[in-house]
Design an enzyme around this catalytic site. Structure first.
Site, mmCIF file in Angstrom:
data_model
loop_
_atom_site.group_PDB
_atom_site.id
_atom_site.type_symbol
_atom_site.label_atom_id
_atom_site.label_comp_id
_atom_site.label_asym_id
_atom_site.label_seq_id
_atom_site.Cartn_x
_atom_site.Cartn_y
_atom_site.Cartn_z
ATOM 1 N N ASN A 14 0.813 -1.126 0.185
ATOM 2 C CA ASN A 14 0.075 0.048 0.052
ATOM 3 C C ASN A 14 0.905 1.285 0.091
ATOM 4 O O ASN A 14 0.723 2.215 -0.700
ATOM 5 C CB ASN A 14 -0.893 0.074 1.136
ATOM 6 C CG ASN A 14 -2.155 -0.920 0.989
ATOM 7 O OD1 ASN A 14 -3.083 -0.385 0.335
ATOM 8 N ND2 ASN A 14 -2.041 -2.084 1.741
ATOM 9 N N LEU A 85 0.869 -2.036 12.628
ATOM 10 C CA LEU A 85 0.382 -2.844 13.652
ATOM 11 C C LEU A 85 0.271 -2.576 15.156
ATOM 12 O O LEU A 85 -0.151 -3.025 16.069
ATOM 13 C CB LEU A 85 1.055 -4.180 13.589
ATOM 14 C CG LEU A 85 0.940 -4.992 12.240
ATOM 15 C CD1 LEU A 85 1.758 -6.284 12.417
ATOM 16 C CD2 LEU A 85 -0.593 -5.021 12.056
ATOM 17 N N HIS A 104 -8.501 -0.956 6.678
ATOM 18 C CA HIS A 104 -8.765 -2.094 7.438
ATOM 19 C C HIS A 104 -9.158 -3.050 6.419
ATOM 20 O O HIS A 104 -9.806 -2.669 5.631
ATOM 21 C CB HIS A 104 -9.452 -1.962 8.768
ATOM 22 C CG HIS A 104 -9.777 -3.004 9.472
ATOM 23 N ND1 HIS A 104 -8.801 -3.541 10.235
ATOM 24 C CD2 HIS A 104 -10.826 -3.936 9.273
ATOM 25 C CE1 HIS A 104 -9.242 -4.654 10.555
ATOM 26 N NE2 HIS A 104 -10.592 -5.170 10.268
ATOM 27 N N ASP A 145 -9.433 0.336 15.073
ATOM 28 C CA ASP A 145 -10.343 0.185 14.110
ATOM 29 C C ASP A 145 -11.982 0.758 14.349
ATOM 30 O O ASP A 145 -12.893 0.297 14.012
ATOM 31 C CB ASP A 145 -10.707 -1.436 13.795
ATOM 32 C CG ASP A 145 -9.291 -1.730 13.391
ATOM 33 O OD1 ASP A 145 -9.285 -3.131 13.611
ATOM 34 O OD2 ASP A 145 -8.257 -1.252 12.789
HETATM 35 C C1 GRF Z 1 -3.384 -4.544 4.398
HETATM 36 O O1 GRF Z 1 -3.884 -5.561 3.975
HETATM 37 C C2 GRF Z 1 -3.974 -3.614 5.319
HETATM 38 O O2 GRF Z 1 -5.471 -3.601 5.115
HETATM 39 C C3 GRF Z 1 -3.708 -4.207 6.582
HETATM 40 O O3 GRF Z 1 -2.461 -4.507 6.403
HETATM 41 C C4 GRF Z 1 -2.166 -4.807 5.206
HETATM 42 C C5 GRF Z 1 -0.890 -4.338 4.795
HETATM 43 O O4 GRF Z 1 -0.394 -4.612 3.555
HETATM 44 N N1 GRF Z 1 -3.918 -3.228 7.824
HETATM 45 P P1 GRF Z 1 1.034 -4.073 2.924
HETATM 46 O O5 GRF Z 1 2.150 -4.101 4.073
HETATM 47 O O6 GRF Z 1 0.527 -2.799 2.386
HETATM 48 O O7 GRF Z 1 1.196 -5.001 1.710
#
Ligand code: GRF
Length: 187
Positions: A14, A85, A104, A145
């Site tokens: 992301n 996290l 999320h 969340d």
């Molecule tokens: C994503 O699916 C997001 O929704 C969740 O953690 C994941 C992170 O994925 N909170 P990345 O590290 O961006 O590949």
């Protein structure tokens, strides 16, 4: 220029999409990658794009200034949680009111809360034989969340889905929508 810091703990897919979306953007830029996991993939993505990164010290984050001074010194205007996290301390939320957004991998308010992240979310969705899942983008408050949901998009859950195949479909939704939603929030 609106200066963004992206907080992430994992692979950073992301973060990569968000960085690419705002590269050459006239009004919004990604200025910092903040991570709590040494060796996380997102740190390589920061290096690849020449974006400074900050590795968090747990003591300072939770019992110190939550890096508010460092973020303000870097003139960070907006914080994006992309697979981060750790719970965001109240100090940081109060320093950035309505300026912290999280993604999320489920349709909140369902499948959210403490311990509901990544694979655990998809396993729970499949265990409950849901026929639909999706993504939620929400403002961050002091509960996991919980903050105001500003965007959701859904996808089907297929009968033969595994947590991995569902996670892949969810990632596609995230990569398509997260950056444009951030752009709208900052415009
Ligand atoms: C994503 O699916 C997001 O929704 C969740 O953690 C994941 C992170 O994925 N909170 P990345 O590290 O961006 O590949």
């Amino acid at each position: 220029m609106k200066r963004i810091a992206i907080f992430a703990s994992g692979a950073g897919s992301n973060a990569r999409k968000i960085i690419e979306h705002f590269t050459h953007h006239p009004k919004i830029s990604v200025e910092l990658i903040v991570c709590n996991k040494p060796g996380a993939g997102v740190l390589n993505i920061a290096d690849e794009h020449g974006i400074p990164s900050l590795l968090l010290d747990k003591e300072q984050f939770f019992r110190g200034n939550a890096y508010v001074d460092e973020l303000k010194a870097d003139e960070i205007d907006f914080i994006v949680l992309a697979g981060f996290l750790w719970k965001v301390p109240a100090t940081l939320i109060q320093a950035y009111p309505q300026k912290i957004v999280n993604i999320h991998p489920a349709l909140l308010p369902n499948y959210g809360g403490k311990g509901m992240y990544g694979r655990f979310v998809h396993e729970a969705v499949l265990a409950n034989k849901e026929t639909e899942s999706g993504i939620s983008i929400h403002l961050v408050d002091e509960l996991y969340d919980h903050g105001k949901v500003v965007f959701q998009a859904s996808c089907e859950v297929k009968p033969d889905d595994t947590p991995d195949t569902l996670a892949q479909r969810i990632h596609e939704l995230e990569h398509k929508h997260f950056a444009p939603v951030i752009e709208t929030l900052l415009s």
